[in-house]
Design a protein around this motif. Structure first.
Motif, PDB file in Angstrom:
ATOM      1  N   ASN A  46       0.820  -1.217   0.000  1.00 56.76           N
ATOM      2  CA  ASN A  46       0.000   0.000   0.000  1.00 56.76           C
ATOM      3  C   ASN A  46       0.855   1.269   0.000  1.00 56.76           C
ATOM      4  O   ASN A  46       0.595   2.215   0.750  1.00 56.76           O
ATOM      5  CB  ASN A  46      -0.945   0.006   1.210  1.00 56.76           C
ATOM      6  CG  ASN A  46      -1.850  -1.208   1.246  1.00 56.76           C
ATOM      7  OD1 ASN A  46      -2.336  -1.637   0.203  1.00 56.76           O
ATOM      8  ND2 ASN A  46      -2.067  -1.759   2.422  1.00 56.76           N
ATOM      9  N   ASP A  68      -1.729   0.797 -10.133  1.00 55.97           N
ATOM     10  CA  ASP A  68      -2.730   1.054  -9.098  1.00 55.97           C
ATOM     11  C   ASP A  68      -3.426  -0.234  -8.661  1.00 55.97           C
ATOM     12  O   ASP A  68      -3.799  -0.381  -7.485  1.00 55.97           O
ATOM     13  CB  ASP A  68      -3.755   2.054  -9.620  1.00 55.97           C
ATOM     14  CG  ASP A  68      -4.773   2.446  -8.567  1.00 55.97           C
ATOM     15  OD1 ASP A  68      -4.387   2.539  -7.383  1.00 55.97           O
ATOM     16  OD2 ASP A  68      -5.950   2.639  -8.911  1.00 55.97           O
ATOM     17  N   THR A  74      -0.781   2.203  -4.062  1.00 56.10           N
ATOM     18  CA  THR A  74      -2.091   2.860  -4.007  1.00 56.10           C
ATOM     19  C   THR A  74      -1.992   4.209  -4.699  1.00 56.10           C
ATOM     20  O   THR A  74      -1.179   5.065  -4.289  1.00 56.10           O
ATOM     21  CB  THR A  74      -2.547   3.060  -2.553  1.00 56.10           C
ATOM     22  OG1 THR A  74      -2.634   1.791  -1.905  1.00 56.10           O
ATOM     23  CG2 THR A  74      -3.901   3.739  -2.498  1.00 56.10           C
TER      24      THR A  74
END
Length: 371
Positions: A46, A68, A74
């Protein structure tokens, strides 16, 4: 005031008579700051990523979408220039960015090729190197999947990656661990010192003398804290000297704000120790609370060893109440990135608020009479 000065002098004399304790207070930070100058590799997830791509470039857009969808990254936002990316990193919005050159799609098959720059925040060298490696792997996998064997061969020669590491181009591990170990040492030393101060008075029976004295409870707490604040400030100076001259980690930002943030954190840590001292009844319990209960959260949930973003959401929420988390973030920004104080104003206000609440709780909890 006269009684307060006498009580303060008594506390200083009591501390400096115990030379073995002083030796531990000086020797322990020195040992830890040297031992923790090593890198510990951990998996990242992340990671906040930003993009800077030409308008309408479909190849860049598809690559951005693939990144993504990866569990490692992220998507945060798109930026117009490298200056915008730098500002976003200083604000803590992104950790890594991918910047495409003009005419990225058309240049893939041209003799000169295309450029895609990976820009990473290298204040944490372990995370930065892994972020770049993961991002490069996704880019290579994308072109292997999307293009035919013939086109893949052209792309492999046409895509020119340009990797840059900001703030720590040499990827020195000490740049990552010095802020973290500073937060650990100051919390451990300060809370341990003050946690036994009031408890010792209870065990030796001298608390009765203090309670019948004209000194107010708040003055007793202040007199207990001030000598340890002086010692902790000396420990801070030793840590900074070792950091700069032994580990060769410069203070890129304002030295004044570095000291101020550290002093706020020291006061907060001393307040936590005093609060524990007012709650428990024996020195052993006070030592165990500060040595174990405070130590584990600082190491696990402050971002010192493991990225907080990779933790489960409930643990990420829990990390927000760990004082060391905010101190380490502020220290990394000031010491490594060299940002101005406005980029660490949130961390400073949170630490100051925590210090005020903890100190007030310690004074309120302190009993003006024996139970």
């Amino acid at each position: 005031m006269k009684e307060f000065n006498a009580f303060l002098r008594k506390e200083f004399l009591h501390i400096f008579r115990d030379r073995r304790t002083l030796l531990v207070l000086i020797g322990l930070p020195t040992m830890l700051i040297v031992l923790f100058g090593f890198a510990i590799s951990t998996e990242i997830r992340n990671v906040n990523v930003g993009f800077c791509a030409p308008d309408g470039d479909m190849t860049a857009l598809r690559l951005m979408d693939k990144i993504d969808r990866s569990r490692y990254f992220t998507y945060v936002a798109s930026y117009q220039s490298e200056e915008d990316i730098d500002l976003a990193m200083k604000r803590g919005e992104i950790d890594v960015a991918l910047m495409f050159g003009e005419g990225f799609s058309s240049g893939l098959c041209s003799p000169d090729g295309s450029q895609a720059s990976v820009i990473a925040d290298a204040t944490n060298p372990n995370n930065a190197s892994m972020e770049v490696m993961y991002l490069s792997s996704i880019i290579s996998g994308y072109f292997s999947e999307e293009f035919s064997a013939e086109m893949s061969g052209q792309t492999a020669g046409g895509l020119v990656p340009n990797m840059r590491m900001l703030y720590n181009p040499q990827l020195r591990s000490s740049y990552n661990f010095v802020p973290g170990i500073m937060g650990l040492i100051l919390m451990l030393i300060c809370s341990l010192m003050t946690s036994v101060s009031i408890v010792r008075e209870k065990e030796t029976g001298s608390m009765e003398v203090l309670l019948v004295s004209p000194v107010k409870p708040i003055n007793i707490v202040l007199a207990k804290m001030i000598p340890y604040l002086v010692i902790s400030s000396a420990v801070l100076v030793i840590i900074l000297l070792l950091t700069i001259f032994v580990l060769k980690v410069p203070v890129a930002g304002s030295f004044f704000w570095m000291i101020l943030v550290s002093l706020i954190y020291i006061i907060l840590s001393l307040g936590l120790g005093l609060f524990v001292s007012t709650v428990v009844k024996t020195q052993i319990i006070a030592t165990l609370i500060c040595g174990m209960i405070f130590l584990v959260p600082v190491m696990m949930f402050s971002g010192m060893l493991y990225p907080i973003e990779s933790m489960p959401v409930p643990l990420q929420w829990f990390a927000q109440i760990i004082p060391a988390k905010w101190y380490i973030e502020a220290t990394r920004k000031i010491m490594i990135e060299g940002v101005s104080v406005r980029y660490v104003s949130t961390e400073i206000l949170i630490l100051a608020g925590m210090a005020a609440v903890v100190f007030a709780a310690a004074v309120i909890k302190f009993k003006d009479r024996l139970e």
